[in-house]
Design a protein around this motif. Sequence first.
Motif, mmCIF file in Angstrom:
data_model
loop_
_atom_site.group_PDB
_atom_site.id
_atom_site.type_symbol
_atom_site.label_atom_id
_atom_site.label_comp_id
_atom_site.label_asym_id
_atom_site.label_seq_id
_atom_site.Cartn_x
_atom_site.Cartn_y
_atom_site.Cartn_z
ATOM 1 N N ARG A 1 0.946 -1.348 -0.113
ATOM 2 C CA ARG A 1 0.032 -0.057 0.147
ATOM 3 C C ARG A 1 0.907 1.264 0.172
ATOM 4 N NH1 ARG A 1 -3.952 -0.714 4.316
ATOM 5 N NH2 ARG A 1 -2.136 -1.749 4.742
ATOM 6 N N GLU A 2 2.069 1.274 0.915
ATOM 7 C CA GLU A 2 3.007 2.457 0.947
ATOM 8 C C GLU A 2 3.374 2.681 -0.441
ATOM 9 O OE1 GLU A 2 5.983 1.313 3.598
ATOM 10 O OE2 GLU A 2 4.704 1.620 5.314
ATOM 11 N N VAL A 3 4.029 1.731 -1.392
ATOM 12 C CA VAL A 3 4.259 1.961 -2.768
ATOM 13 C C VAL A 3 3.222 2.005 -3.794
ATOM 14 C CG1 VAL A 3 6.539 0.892 -2.176
ATOM 15 C CG2 VAL A 3 5.198 -0.278 -3.158
ATOM 16 N N ALA B 1 7.415 -7.237 -7.941
ATOM 17 C CA ALA B 1 8.482 -6.190 -7.883
ATOM 18 C C ALA B 1 9.709 -6.652 -7.182
ATOM 19 C CB ALA B 1 7.883 -4.818 -7.509
ATOM 20 N N CYS B 2 9.308 -7.267 -5.961
ATOM 21 C CA CYS B 2 10.433 -7.576 -4.964
ATOM 22 C C CYS B 2 11.245 -8.724 -5.649
ATOM 23 C CB CYS B 2 9.906 -8.069 -3.687
ATOM 24 S SG CYS B 2 9.163 -6.871 -2.695
ATOM 25 N N GLY B 3 10.373 -9.590 -6.238
ATOM 26 C CA GLY B 3 11.137 -10.839 -6.837
ATOM 27 C C GLY B 3 11.899 -10.645 -8.093
ATOM 28 N N LEU B 4 11.502 -9.512 -9.146
ATOM 29 C CA LEU B 4 11.934 -9.599 -10.259
ATOM 30 C C LEU B 4 12.406 -8.233 -10.733
ATOM 31 C CD1 LEU B 4 8.608 -11.256 -12.211
ATOM 32 C CD2 LEU B 4 10.822 -12.298 -11.826
ATOM 33 N N GLY B 5 12.305 -7.287 -9.759
ATOM 34 C CA GLY B 5 12.741 -5.942 -10.005
ATOM 35 C C GLY B 5 11.678 -5.186 -10.434
ATOM 36 N N THR B 6 10.492 -5.521 -11.059
ATOM 37 C CA THR B 6 9.340 -4.973 -11.804
ATOM 38 C C THR B 6 8.156 -5.389 -11.409
ATOM 39 O OG1 THR B 6 8.552 -4.078 -13.978
ATOM 40 C CG2 THR B 6 9.592 -6.241 -14.042
ATOM 41 N N PRO B 7 7.029 -4.663 -11.224
ATOM 42 C CA PRO B 7 5.759 -5.142 -10.907
ATOM 43 C C PRO B 7 4.654 -5.761 -12.082
ATOM 44 C CG PRO B 7 5.496 -2.700 -11.054
ATOM 45 C CD PRO B 7 7.369 -2.985 -11.036
ATOM 46 N N PRO C 1 0.097 -8.708 -5.176
ATOM 47 C CA PRO C 1 0.976 -9.800 -6.286
ATOM 48 C C PRO C 1 1.901 -8.704 -7.054
ATOM 49 C CG PRO C 1 -1.428 -10.136 -6.406
ATOM 50 C CD PRO C 1 -1.119 -8.998 -5.281
ATOM 51 N N SER C 2 1.644 -7.433 -7.301
ATOM 52 C CA SER C 2 2.443 -6.620 -8.006
ATOM 53 C C SER C 2 3.468 -6.361 -7.174
ATOM 54 C CB SER C 2 1.651 -5.442 -8.676
ATOM 55 O OG SER C 2 0.752 -5.574 -9.477
ATOM 56 N N PRO D 1 4.233 -5.272 -16.610
ATOM 57 C CA PRO D 1 3.938 -4.118 -17.425
ATOM 58 C C PRO D 1 2.355 -3.525 -17.362
ATOM 59 C CG PRO D 1 3.471 -6.151 -18.707
ATOM 60 C CD PRO D 1 4.441 -6.457 -17.219
ATOM 61 N N ARG D 2 1.424 -4.093 -16.671
ATOM 62 C CA ARG D 2 0.144 -3.562 -16.434
ATOM 63 C C ARG D 2 -0.305 -3.428 -15.221
ATOM 64 N NH1 ARG D 2 -0.810 -7.263 -20.311
ATOM 65 N NH2 ARG D 2 -2.155 -8.631 -19.046
ATOM 66 N N ALA D 3 0.746 -3.357 -14.233
ATOM 67 C CA ALA D 3 0.694 -3.258 -12.767
ATOM 68 C C ALA D 3 0.008 -2.014 -12.548
ATOM 69 C CB ALA D 3 1.785 -3.541 -11.999
ATOM 70 N N ARG D 4 -1.235 -1.979 -11.841
ATOM 71 C CA ARG D 4 -2.214 -0.925 -11.414
ATOM 72 C C ARG D 4 -1.611 -0.205 -10.139
ATOM 73 N NH1 ARG D 4 -7.989 -2.190 -10.674
ATOM 74 N NH2 ARG D 4 -7.211 -3.684 -9.563
ATOM 75 N N ARG D 5 -1.334 0.929 -10.544
ATOM 76 C CA ARG D 5 -0.746 1.539 -9.074
ATOM 77 C C ARG D 5 -1.790 2.564 -8.460
ATOM 78 N NH1 ARG D 5 4.554 1.727 -8.250
ATOM 79 N NH2 ARG D 5 5.818 1.165 -9.775
ATOM 80 N N SER D 6 -2.081 2.314 -7.265
ATOM 81 C CA SER D 6 -3.067 2.923 -6.679
ATOM 82 C C SER D 6 -2.278 3.948 -5.421
ATOM 83 C CB SER D 6 -4.095 1.939 -6.038
ATOM 84 O OG SER D 6 -3.194 0.964 -5.229
ATOM 85 N N PRO D 7 -2.742 4.934 -5.495
ATOM 86 C CA PRO D 7 -2.324 5.947 -4.441
ATOM 87 C C PRO D 7 -2.415 5.533 -2.765
ATOM 88 C CG PRO D 7 -4.033 6.874 -5.120
ATOM 89 C CD PRO D 7 -3.875 5.570 -6.196
#
Length: 133
Positions: free
Chosen positions: A43-45, A55-61, A50-51, A63-69
């Motif tokens: 939530r902080e990021v 991101a922790c395991g692969l370095g990227t969340p 899952p995203s 291509p279509r990871a939804r960012r929520s504020p």
Amino acid sequence: MTANDNPQLQPATRSGSQKRVRIRKIPVACDDEEFLRIEERAREVGLSRPSFLRACGLGTPGPRARRSPPVNAEALGRATAALNKVGSNLNQIAHVLNARGTSLTTQECFAALAETRAAAAAIRELLGHKDRP
């Protein structure tokens, strides 16, 4: 063994808008404290769990990871309470108008409308939505 050899590994039928389907899952056991820490950090990021883990395991969340504020629950609570107060005021105004009372002024109506707009704008801002010009 490839996906073609095993029907269980075959991707589901894709809709026209989907570019790929994630069919592999990695179940990870964690206790309540670990789960809450993962949830909080995601939530902080501004990512889903899952995203965030991707991101922790692969370095990227992805291509279509939804960012929520991140939502400040305390500020959202204050904004919601303010909107509830304004709603109560509007209800009282409607009651006076329906009773054809004369104690209500145009200035009071515009003040209530301004409060409503301000409270709604505060909630939209907390949720990361931009106001329309």
